[in-house]
Write a protein that holds these residues in place. Structure first.
Motif, PDB file in Angstrom:
ATOM      1  N   GLN A  47      34.684  38.174  39.121  1.00  0.00           N
ATOM      2  CA  GLN A  47      35.472  36.953  38.963  1.00  0.00           C
ATOM      3  C   GLN A  47      35.114  35.920  40.027  1.00  0.00           C
ATOM      4  OE1 GLN A  47      39.538  38.242  38.987  1.00  0.00           O
ATOM      5  NE2 GLN A  47      39.483  38.982  36.867  1.00  0.00           N
ATOM      6  N   GLN A  48      34.888  36.367  41.245  1.00  0.00           N
ATOM      7  CA  GLN A  48      34.519  35.448  42.320  1.00  0.00           C
ATOM      8  C   GLN A  48      33.144  34.826  42.045  1.00  0.00           C
ATOM      9  OE1 GLN A  48      34.345  37.283  46.149  1.00  0.00           O
ATOM     10  NE2 GLN A  48      34.158  35.348  47.248  1.00  0.00           N
ATOM     11  N   TYR A  50      31.747  34.451  39.115  1.00  0.00           N
ATOM     12  CA  TYR A  50      31.894  33.581  37.955  1.00  0.00           C
ATOM     13  C   TYR A  50      32.508  32.244  38.365  1.00  0.00           C
ATOM     14  CZ  TYR A  50      33.235  31.963  33.311  1.00  0.00           C
ATOM     15  OH  TYR A  50      33.390  31.225  32.182  1.00  0.00           O
ATOM     16  N   LYS A  51      33.519  32.289  39.224  1.00  0.00           N
ATOM     17  CA  LYS A  51      34.168  31.062  39.702  1.00  0.00           C
ATOM     18  C   LYS A  51      33.184  30.220  40.501  1.00  0.00           C
ATOM     19  CE  LYS A  51      38.222  29.386  42.149  1.00  0.00           C
ATOM     20  NZ  LYS A  51      37.876  28.891  43.453  1.00  0.00           N
ATOM     21  N   ASN A  52      32.416  30.865  41.382  1.00  0.00           N
ATOM     22  CA  ASN A  52      31.412  30.139  42.166  1.00  0.00           C
ATOM     23  C   ASN A  52      30.373  29.495  41.258  1.00  0.00           C
ATOM     24  OD1 ASN A  52      32.651  30.826  44.556  1.00  0.00           O
ATOM     25  ND2 ASN A  52      31.291  32.569  44.960  1.00  0.00           N
ATOM     26  N   GLN A  54      30.813  28.586  38.112  1.00  0.00           N
ATOM     27  CA  GLN A  54      31.457  27.479  37.407  1.00  0.00           C
ATOM     28  C   GLN A  54      31.566  26.254  38.311  1.00  0.00           C
ATOM     29  OE1 GLN A  54      32.229  27.128  34.264  1.00  0.00           O
ATOM     30  NE2 GLN A  54      31.589  29.196  33.739  1.00  0.00           N
ATOM     31  N   ASP A  55      31.935  26.468  39.573  1.00  0.00           N
ATOM     32  CA  ASP A  55      32.050  25.363  40.527  1.00  0.00           C
ATOM     33  C   ASP A  55      30.697  24.688  40.739  1.00  0.00           C
ATOM     34  OD1 ASP A  55      34.734  25.912  40.767  1.00  0.00           O
ATOM     35  OD2 ASP A  55      34.536  26.986  42.678  1.00  0.00           O
TER      36      ASP A  55
END
Length: 86
Positions: A47-48, A50-52, A54-55
């Motif tokens: 999840q981390q 994936y978030k990075n 996306q950012d």
């Protein structure tokens, strides 16, 4: 020098069996907990990441939109279909 005895052999076999069953019990008790912790940690990492990602993608698209100039579309002409004449 020690002599091997039948009772010593029986005691050794019983100790090995006892160790085996205790180890088997402990593994059955703690293995699900360990696996659950490993899966949770892997999920958090995924999840981390994936978030990075996306950012970074959003940041790159914002920079691309700000830096790019609108391109004029060139109209060259009409398309003409030619046919052979015998």
């Amino acid at each position: 020098m020690q002599n091997a005895s039948f009772t010593g052999l029986i005691e050794l076999l019983l100790e090995i069996l006892l160790f085996y069953y205790v180890l088997k019990f402990v593994i059955r008790l703690f293995f699900p907990i360990v696996v659950k912790k490993v899966v949770e940690k892997a999920s958090q990492n995924f999840q981390q990441n994936y978030k990075n990602h996306q950012d970074q993608t959003a940041q790159n698209s914002n920079q691309t939109n700000q830096n790019s100039k609108p391109k004029a579309s060139k109209v060259v002409g009409e398309y003409v279909d030619f046919e052979e004449i015998d």
